[in-house]
Design a protein around this motif. Structure first.
Motif, short mmCIF file in Angstrom:
data_model
loop_
_atom_site.label_atom_id
_atom_site.label_comp_id
_atom_site.label_asym_id
_atom_site.label_seq_id
_atom_site.Cartn_x
_atom_site.Cartn_y
_atom_site.Cartn_z
N SER A 198 13.54 31.15 -14.32
CA SER A 198 14.16 30.02 -15.00
C SER A 198 14.41 28.86 -14.06
O SER A 198 14.16 27.69 -14.40
CB SER A 198 15.46 30.46 -15.66
N LEU A 199 14.89 29.14 -12.86
CA LEU A 199 15.15 28.08 -11.88
C LEU A 199 13.86 27.32 -11.56
O LEU A 199 13.84 26.09 -11.53
CB LEU A 199 15.74 28.65 -10.60
N LEU A 200 12.78 28.05 -11.34
CA LEU A 200 11.51 27.41 -11.01
C LEU A 200 10.98 26.59 -12.19
O LEU A 200 10.47 25.47 -12.00
CB LEU A 200 10.49 28.45 -10.57
N LEU A 201 11.10 27.12 -13.39
CA LEU A 201 10.67 26.38 -14.57
C LEU A 201 11.48 25.10 -14.75
O LEU A 201 10.93 24.05 -15.11
CB LEU A 201 10.78 27.26 -15.82
N GLN A 202 12.78 25.15 -14.47
CA GLN A 202 13.63 23.97 -14.57
C GLN A 202 13.21 22.88 -13.58
O GLN A 202 13.41 21.69 -13.83
CB GLN A 202 15.09 24.34 -14.31
N LYS A 203 12.59 23.29 -12.49
CA LYS A 203 12.12 22.34 -11.46
C LYS A 203 10.72 21.81 -11.79
O LYS A 203 10.13 21.07 -11.02
CB LYS A 203 12.09 23.00 -10.08
N GLY A 204 10.16 22.22 -12.94
CA GLY A 204 8.87 21.73 -13.37
C GLY A 204 7.69 22.52 -12.81
O GLY A 204 6.55 22.06 -12.86
N LEU A 205 7.94 23.70 -12.27
CA LEU A 205 6.90 24.52 -11.69
C LEU A 205 6.41 25.54 -12.71
O LEU A 205 7.17 25.98 -13.58
CB LEU A 205 7.43 25.23 -10.45
N LYS A 206 5.16 25.94 -12.60
CA LYS A 206 4.61 27.00 -13.45
C LYS A 206 4.79 28.33 -12.75
O LYS A 206 4.50 28.45 -11.55
CB LYS A 206 3.13 26.76 -13.72
N VAL A 207 5.24 29.32 -13.47
CA VAL A 207 5.39 30.67 -12.95
C VAL A 207 4.16 31.47 -13.38
O VAL A 207 3.92 31.63 -14.57
CB VAL A 207 6.70 31.31 -13.46
N LEU A 208 3.38 31.94 -12.40
CA LEU A 208 2.13 32.63 -12.70
C LEU A 208 2.25 34.15 -12.61
O LEU A 208 1.61 34.86 -13.37
CB LEU A 208 1.03 32.14 -11.75
N GLU A 209 3.00 34.64 -11.66
CA GLU A 209 3.22 36.08 -11.48
C GLU A 209 4.69 36.30 -11.20
O GLU A 209 5.29 35.56 -10.43
CB GLU A 209 2.42 36.64 -10.30
#
Length: 107
Positions: A34-45
């Motif tokens: 969630s933190l990474l998604l909030q920063k606009g990053l895509k989570v791949l694995e």
């Protein structure tokens, strides 16, 4: 209690990828994602210590104040394979770092 998590991600805007570890910073894996998604990053694995194999990335000591970028590179991560003890697994590579996000996925 330590919660060791590893995520591979991608930043579309700046075209870079990364492998990041958390050991004790988050209680649940979804919080890290969630933190990474909030920063606009895509989570791949997304993986926890029960599901991934280290490959050539050593684990970090428990630390509830920091996240650790284990690898980064221009472009997207590379899907590859890695053989360990005679078993070939699906793996992910960023720069010269490689690990197995899901130890149940063999080739």
């Amino acid at each position: 209690m330590s919660n060791y998590f590893r995520i591979t991600g991608y930043c579309e805007q700046d075209d870079f990828c990364f492998i990041m570890d958390s050991n004790g910073y988050f209680e649940k894996l979804w919080q890290f994602s969630s933190l990474l998604l909030q920063k606009g990053l895509k989570v791949l694995e997304v993986s926890n210590s029960d599901t991934f194999l280290d490959g050539n990335i050593e684990r970090v000591d428990e630390d509830n104040t920091q996240l650790f970028v284990r690898a980064h590179a221009h472009g997207k991560p590379i899907d590859t394979t890695l053989a360990i003890d005679g078993i070939t697994y699906k793996a992910v590579r960023v720069e010269d770092r490689i690990y197995i996000p899901n130890k149940t996925l063999t080739v």
